[in-house]
Design an enzyme around this catalytic site. Structure first.
Site, PDB file in Angstrom:
ATOM      1  N   GLY A   1       6.423 -43.291 -56.897  1.00  0.00           N
ATOM      2  CA  GLY A   1       6.265 -44.359 -55.920  1.00  0.00           C
ATOM      3  C   GLY A   1       4.833 -44.719 -55.594  1.00  0.00           C
ATOM      4  O   GLY A   1       4.594 -45.562 -54.739  1.00  0.00           O
ATOM      5  N   ALA A   2       3.882 -44.085 -56.251  1.00  0.00           N
ATOM      6  CA  ALA A   2       2.476 -44.363 -55.966  1.00  0.00           C
ATOM      7  C   ALA A   2       1.898 -45.412 -56.907  1.00  0.00           C
ATOM      8  O   ALA A   2       0.711 -45.720 -56.838  1.00  0.00           O
ATOM      9  CB  ALA A   2       1.657 -43.077 -56.047  1.00  0.00           C
TER      10      ALA A   2
ATOM     11  N   ASP B   1       2.288 -50.763 -68.850  1.00  0.00           N
ATOM     12  CA  ASP B   1       2.427 -49.356 -68.494  1.00  0.00           C
ATOM     13  C   ASP B   1       2.784 -48.497 -69.696  1.00  0.00           C
ATOM     14  O   ASP B   1       2.177 -47.447 -69.943  1.00  0.00           O
ATOM     15  CB  ASP B   1       3.497 -49.191 -67.417  1.00  0.00           C
ATOM     16  CG  ASP B   1       3.129 -49.868 -66.114  1.00  0.00           C
ATOM     17  OD1 ASP B   1       1.971 -50.313 -65.979  1.00  0.00           O
ATOM     18  OD2 ASP B   1       3.999 -49.967 -65.229  1.00  0.00           O
TER      19      ASP B   1
ATOM     20  N   GLU C   1      13.328 -49.976 -70.248  1.00  0.00           N
ATOM     21  CA  GLU C   1      13.304 -50.208 -68.806  1.00  0.00           C
ATOM     22  C   GLU C   1      13.858 -51.586 -68.455  1.00  0.00           C
ATOM     23  O   GLU C   1      14.577 -51.738 -67.463  1.00  0.00           O
ATOM     24  CB  GLU C   1      11.884 -50.044 -68.267  1.00  0.00           C
ATOM     25  CG  GLU C   1      11.825 -49.984 -66.759  1.00  0.00           C
ATOM     26  CD  GLU C   1      10.628 -49.210 -66.245  1.00  0.00           C
ATOM     27  OE1 GLU C   1      10.310 -49.364 -65.059  1.00  0.00           O
ATOM     28  OE2 GLU C   1      10.027 -48.433 -67.004  1.00  0.00           O
TER      29      GLU C   1
ATOM     30  N   LEU D   1       1.765 -45.182 -60.312  1.00  0.00           N
ATOM     31  CA  LEU D   1       1.089 -44.578 -61.461  1.00  0.00           C
ATOM     32  C   LEU D   1       1.988 -44.510 -62.685  1.00  0.00           C
ATOM     33  O   LEU D   1       1.645 -43.890 -63.688  1.00  0.00           O
ATOM     34  CB  LEU D   1       0.589 -43.178 -61.101  1.00  0.00           C
ATOM     35  CG  LEU D   1      -0.328 -43.101 -59.885  1.00  0.00           C
ATOM     36  CD1 LEU D   1      -0.832 -41.684 -59.683  1.00  0.00           C
ATOM     37  CD2 LEU D   1      -1.488 -44.066 -60.026  1.00  0.00           C
TER      38      LEU D   1
ATOM     39  N   SER E   1       7.675 -43.717 -64.655  1.00  0.00           N
ATOM     40  CA  SER E   1       8.766 -44.182 -65.524  1.00  0.00           C
ATOM     41  C   SER E   1       8.263 -44.430 -66.940  1.00  0.00           C
ATOM     42  O   SER E   1       8.906 -44.021 -67.915  1.00  0.00           O
ATOM     43  CB  SER E   1       9.402 -45.455 -64.956  1.00  0.00           C
ATOM     44  OG  SER E   1       8.449 -46.488 -64.824  1.00  0.00           O
TER      45      SER E   1
ATOM     46  N   ASP F   1      -0.028 -59.605 -66.396  1.00  0.00           N
ATOM     47  CA  ASP F   1       0.680 -59.234 -67.629  1.00  0.00           C
ATOM     48  C   ASP F   1       1.853 -60.165 -67.923  1.00  0.00           C
ATOM     49  O   ASP F   1       2.029 -60.617 -69.054  1.00  0.00           O
ATOM     50  CB  ASP F   1       1.138 -57.775 -67.581  1.00  0.00           C
ATOM     51  CG  ASP F   1       1.987 -57.424 -66.374  1.00  0.00           C
ATOM     52  OD1 ASP F   1       2.062 -58.245 -65.428  1.00  0.00           O
ATOM     53  OD2 ASP F   1       2.581 -56.326 -66.369  1.00  0.00           O
TER      54      ASP F   1
END
Length: 410
Positions: free
Chosen positions: A138-139, A188, A176, A141, A144, A53
């Site tokens: 934290g995985a 995302d 972000e 996915l 945020s 990206d």
């Protein structure tokens, strides 16, 4: 990361989700006055196309049925009041003037959205918001992005703003980047806001043009295996990889000034000028170009309903991330390698920044329970670590829920 932990909801079914939605609405009414809207904002997976990206390349993400729910209403004052239900934590601040970081972390994802809207001329008074969900933290996915997109979508609906989908994604990304301080790409936020059920999205990260490709296979589950290794190296090494790719571009620009990013480079051109680069820089660039090709070919596989070829490209992607981009870790490699001996696995690879987090696996439903038992046993035997498993399906992007329907059902 924002507060959006599993909250005791590691699986997915209608009853659990109904209970979770009711919990968020109930918390809102317990703390605030008025009737809120309820926004459902999904996490995401990236089926293939990792670390492409920020090189203006292609990615193939999908929204998933793990969500953050946000109950929102105007506060009627200049103050915004936020309650993170999963952490049972509250934050209030005046959002009428210049915004600054909260000092807590999670409110910054919400404040960053308000900040970016204001910079674009979208002014509002305060907001009351209660949120929570079952997107694991934290995985990899993107809890945020789900939180940012949910906040942004909710504000547009409350205040009647018409903001095009691409601009929405840019605003959430900049929240972000500029406010939270994490230099993520746009994938995302884009897929969380704009996903489509039973489809993967090919996103061109340079033009932000996107197309949907069918992945309507009710006989398959997307299964995420969480190493439980938190990605301490991910942020610093992300910046290192990015700078290595940029170094490759600078070298190739001396040969062809029109090159702006690795997107403008072909594999034969890169190979021809390999001697000009440090071996490590060449490896990084070579991986990115090969991964872009894998994304394009994977889209053709989906069009042809050739899920077997699609799965093989996932394995190839992992090999590239492990050997050329060097962002895997022993735990991720063990999980991917173990799937080759388990019936019903179509494809597997590490997903996300690397150095921990999840693998993504395409698994036939008839073998799902066997897969979970075997992969858990193999992982524990080889690492002595616990394995967390999340099974998901592809969902729609961020949208409003019918609050009255939730109340009626409860």
């Amino acid at each position: 990361m924002p507060s959006s932990g599993s909250n005791g909801f590691p699986g997915f079914n209608d009853s659990i989700m109904q209970t979770l939605k009711h919990h968020i609405i109930t918390e809102f009414h317990r703390r605030f006055e008025g009737d809120p809207i309820l926004v459902q904002s999904p996490g995401r997976v990236n089926l293939i196309g990792e670390h492409t990206d920020y090189n203006d390349g292609f990615v193939l993400p999908a929204a998933i049925d793990k969500y953050i729910f946000l109950a929102m209403a105007p506060s009627g004052t200049d103050n915004s009041r936020f309650y993170a239900a999963d952490q049972q934590d509250y934050y209030e601040t005046d959002t009428s003037g210049k915004l600054s970081k909260s000092g807590k972390g999670w409110p910054d994802y919400l404040l960053g959205v308000i900040d970016q809207l204001r910079r674009r001329g979208y002014e509002s008074r305060g907001i009351n918001c209660v949120f929570g969900g079952n997107v694991p933290i934290g995985a990899g996915l993107s809890s945020s992005a789900a939180l940012e997109g949910g906040m942004l979508f909710g504000l547009t609906r409350l205040l009647g703003w018409e903001i095009p989908p691409v601009e929405m994604a840019r605003i959430a990304q900049q929240a972000e980047n500029a406010f939270v301080g994490v230099q993520c790409g746009i994938m995302d936020q884009f897929i969380s806001l704009n996903g489509r059920k039973n489809h993967a999205m090919k996103l061109d990260c340079r033009s932000l043009e996107y197309e949907f490709y069918p992945l309507n296979r009710p006989d398959l589950h997307i299964v995420l295996c969480d190493t439980q290794i938190r990605r301490e190296l991910a942020s610093s090494e992300y910046n290192v990889r990015r700078s290595q790719c940029e170094e490759g571009v600078r070298i190739l620009q001396k040969i062809h000034p029109g090159i702006q990013s690795l997107r403008d480079v072909t594999l034969p051109f890169l190979k021809k000028h390999e001697a000009l680069m440090e071996p490590l820089v060449y490896k990084r660039c070579n991986y990115v170009l090969e991964e872009n090709e894998r994304v394009l070919n994977a889209c053709k596989d989906l069009d042809n309903n050739d899920i077997v070829s699609f799965g093989q490209r996932m394995y190839q992607s992992h090999a590239g991330l492990r050997d050329k981009y060097e962002v895997s870790c022993p735990e991720l490699d063990i999980l991917v390698d173990s799937t080759r001996n388990i019936e019903g696995v179509i494809g597997a690879r590490m997903m996300g920044g690397g150095f921990g987090g999840c693998t993504i696996n395409l698994v036939e439903d008839v073998h799902l329970e066997t897969f979970k038992k075997k992969i858990t046993m193999m992982y524990q035997e080889k690492t002595r670590k616990h394995l967390q498993i999340y099974q998901t399906k592809i969902s729609d992007g961020t949208h409003l829920m019918d609050v009255s329907e939730i109340k009626t059902k409860e």
